[in-house]
Design an enzyme around this catalytic site. Structure first.
Site, PDB file in Angstrom:
ATOM      1  N   GLY A  14       0.783  -1.234   0.000  1.00 46.48           N
ATOM      2  CA  GLY A  14       0.000   0.000   0.000  1.00 46.48           C
ATOM      3  C   GLY A  14       0.808   1.274   0.000  1.00 46.48           C
ATOM      4  O   GLY A  14       0.251   2.352   0.230  1.00 46.48           O
ATOM      5  N   GLY A  27       3.228  -3.709  -3.914  1.00 43.82           N
ATOM      6  CA  GLY A  27       2.882  -4.027  -5.301  1.00 43.82           C
ATOM      7  C   GLY A  27       3.175  -2.827  -6.176  1.00 43.82           C
ATOM      8  O   GLY A  27       4.188  -2.745  -6.881  1.00 43.82           O
ATOM      9  N   TYR A  49     -11.057   3.574 -10.652  1.00 42.01           N
ATOM     10  CA  TYR A  49     -10.612   4.138  -9.366  1.00 42.01           C
ATOM     11  C   TYR A  49     -10.491   5.655  -9.395  1.00 42.01           C
ATOM     12  O   TYR A  49      -9.944   6.231  -8.456  1.00 42.01           O
ATOM     13  CB  TYR A  49      -9.212   3.615  -9.020  1.00 42.01           C
ATOM     14  CG  TYR A  49      -9.052   2.126  -8.922  1.00 42.01           C
ATOM     15  CD1 TYR A  49      -9.691   1.406  -7.914  1.00 42.01           C
ATOM     16  CD2 TYR A  49      -8.223   1.438  -9.800  1.00 42.01           C
ATOM     17  CE1 TYR A  49      -9.503   0.042  -7.805  1.00 42.01           C
ATOM     18  CE2 TYR A  49      -8.034   0.075  -9.692  1.00 42.01           C
ATOM     19  CZ  TYR A  49      -8.685  -0.618  -8.691  1.00 42.01           C
ATOM     20  OH  TYR A  49      -8.485  -1.975  -8.582  1.00 42.01           O
ATOM     21  N   CYS A  51     -17.012   1.320 -27.148  1.00 47.07           N
ATOM     22  CA  CYS A  51     -18.394   1.772 -27.037  1.00 47.07           C
ATOM     23  C   CYS A  51     -18.848   1.722 -25.598  1.00 47.07           C
ATOM     24  O   CYS A  51     -19.546   0.807 -25.173  1.00 47.07           O
ATOM     25  CB  CYS A  51     -19.292   0.940 -27.922  1.00 47.07           C
ATOM     26  SG  CYS A  51     -19.250   1.527 -29.594  1.00 47.07           S
TER      27      CYS A  51
HETATM   28  C1  LIG Z   1      -2.905  -5.841  -3.486  1.00 46.96           C
HETATM   29  C2  LIG Z   1      -2.213  -6.291  -2.259  1.00 46.96           C
HETATM   30  C3  LIG Z   1      -0.970  -5.751  -1.930  1.00 46.96           C
HETATM   31  C4  LIG Z   1      -0.287  -4.670  -2.737  1.00 46.96           C
HETATM   32  O1  LIG Z   1      -0.908  -3.446  -2.655  1.00 46.96           O
HETATM   33  P1  LIG Z   1      -0.189  -2.181  -3.352  1.00 46.96           P
HETATM   34  O2  LIG Z   1      -1.103  -1.054  -3.074  1.00 46.96           O
HETATM   35  O3  LIG Z   1      -0.091  -2.482  -4.806  1.00 46.96           O
HETATM   36  O4  LIG Z   1       1.137  -2.026  -2.704  1.00 46.96           O
HETATM   37  C5  LIG Z   1      -0.331  -6.254  -0.817  1.00 46.96           C
HETATM   38  N1  LIG Z   1      -0.883  -7.221  -0.053  1.00 46.96           N
HETATM   39  C6  LIG Z   1      -2.083  -7.759  -0.334  1.00 46.96           C
HETATM   40  C7  LIG Z   1      -2.620  -8.830   0.520  1.00 46.96           C
HETATM   41  C8  LIG Z   1      -2.792  -7.307  -1.441  1.00 46.96           C
HETATM   42  O5  LIG Z   1      -3.990  -7.831  -1.707  1.00 46.96           O
END
Ligand SMILES: *Cc1c(COP(=O)(O)O)cnc(C)c1O
Length: 404
Positions: free
Chosen positions: A222, A265, A306, A332
């Site tokens: 996150g 991520g 989003y 479309c």
């Molecule tokens: C999606 C996810 C992440 C990564 O989130 P990011 O915002 O892309 O860093 C990490 N842990 C879990 C369990 C997730 O579902």
């Protein structure tokens, strides 16, 4: 800091491979990972790339070689990670809402597992008792992240076992003598405020004493990246300092702090990605001047899904006078990428690049409107390599059975 790929390189790639095209700059991914390692060098922290952001097997292999581990959201991601060469000990499966047989399959593959429901925890306990260590994904009941659609730790979120159900968790753990190796939280995406992590840690440290076998705490992902001019990234140095201090304050049974796990991520791959499109049509109207590119939310859904901001540049006319445009796609359905966006004057045939396209870009693409999915290219050591072919028409029919 590694410079983003230049306009010249991007134009050359657009010409060589065609558009729409996803391009990933490998060294930028490694830089992001190394920035995390450096920031946390004084703490015992381990990073698991949350691969649902981008699972091309070449990216997975590159990240494995860079030294990171991998976090998976489905059994197929687990299998992709194994295919990419990660050993099971470097693969974490943080499941949610899945059938127990998938958890059994993951167990059979020997990977690390986090469980997010009482029901699956009970089934796991019954079947494996103390024999297979497992983690518990908790819902800390705190609100965090860029917006509600990407917030996962609040008290109306489906994710994790609510921390207020700790008594029921402990009943199961005792009943089946379970080996609980970690507690996990992942509260959302694009979390700029590092204190959210500290809040989560405080909640976890109120219950860690119930779990004598703990080896690590998993704080999820996150981290926020810069996508809009003026954005501020999560301050990872400050985060490392605060998290390190919080863990040092809570020594575990052998007097050592628990290991800290993270699952970044977006932070790993967002900025490494560029999405290249070409302008099909210009349409001037009283309400807006439209730029229609050869793509749509079928290829990049984040703006519509989003309200995500992607910076867009007209790389074919970088010196042109700045005007405001609505950048839209060709499907479309309303598929606006940007409303009223200042861009250097746009002409039909120009190439527009979307920045921050590495995370949740290709990965969330579809064949909606029976359009073909884009190709993917990796730029590594100054060389470009095609890592996924563009769909061809036959792909649309591949799994269809023509019965009439
Ligand atoms: C999606 C996810 C992440 C990564 O989130 P990011 O915002 O892309 O860093 C990490 N842990 C879990 C369990 C997730 O579902």
């Amino acid at each position: 800091m590694i410079e983003p790929l230049s306009h010249e390189v991007l134009i050359q790639l657009a010409e060589q491979y065609g558009t729409p095209l996803y391009v990933y700059h490998a060294e930028k991914i490694k830089e992001q990972y190394n920035r995390l390692k450096t920031a946390f060098s004084k703490t015992d922290a381990v990073f698991f790339y949350a691969c649902k952001a981008l699972t091309n097997v070449n990216i997975l292999r590159y990240i494995k070689n860079a030294g990171a581990n991998v976090d998976c959201s489905s059994i197929n991601e687990v299998k992709l990670a194994l295919h990419a060469g990660f050993p099971p000990s470097r693969i974490l499966y943080t499941s949610n809402g899945i059938a127990f047989d998938e958890i059994e399959e993951a167990q059979g593959l020997g990977v690390i597992i986090n469980i997010d429901s009482l029901s699956n925890l009970e089934k796991f306990g019954k079947k494996f008792g103390h024999a297979y260590p497992v983690g518990i994904r908790l819902r800390p009941n705190i609100l965090a992240g860029g917006n509600i659609k990407i917030s996962t730790g609040h008290d109306k979120s489906k994710f994790g076992i609510p921390v207020d159900q700790i008594t029921r968790i402990l009943e199961l753990v005792r009943k089946y003598d379970m080996f609980i190796r970690d507690l996990h939280i992942h509260t959302g995406s694009e979390i700029q405020d590092v204190d959210v992590f500290i809040q989560g840690i405080d909640i976890l440290f109120r219950i860690t004493h119930h779990f004598p076998d703990l080896e690590f705490i998993d704080l999820g992902g996150g981290f926020k990246v810069v996508s809009k001019p003026g954005d501020k990234e999560t301050d990872i140095a400050l985060l490392a300092e605060k998290v390190g201090a919080a863990f040092a304050k809570h020594p575990y049974k052998n007097g050592k702090p628990l290991q800290i796990w993270f699952e970044p991520g977006k932070f790993m791959v967002s900025e490494a990605g560029f999405f290249l499109t070409r302008v099909n049509v210009m349409k001037e109207t009283t309400g807006a001047d439209f730029v229609s590119v050869d793509s749509g939310f079928n290829h990049l859904i984040r703006p519509m899904f989003y309200d995500a901001y992607h910076h867009i540049e007209n790389i074919s006319n970088p010196g042109g006078p700045v005007k405001n445009y609505s950048v839209v796609g060709n499907i479309c359905e309303t598929d606006t990428f940007a409303w009223d966006r200042p861009l250097n004057e746009v002409r039909e045939g120009d190439y527009l690049v979307f920045r921050n396209a590495g995370a949740y870009g290709f990965e969330m693409s579809s064949n909606f409107n029976s359009r073909l999915k884009p190709a993917e290219v990796m730029v590594i050591d100054g060389q470009s390599k095609l890592i996924r072919k563009r769909d061809v028409f036959q792909d649309l029919l591949r799994n269809q059975l023509e019965v009439i």
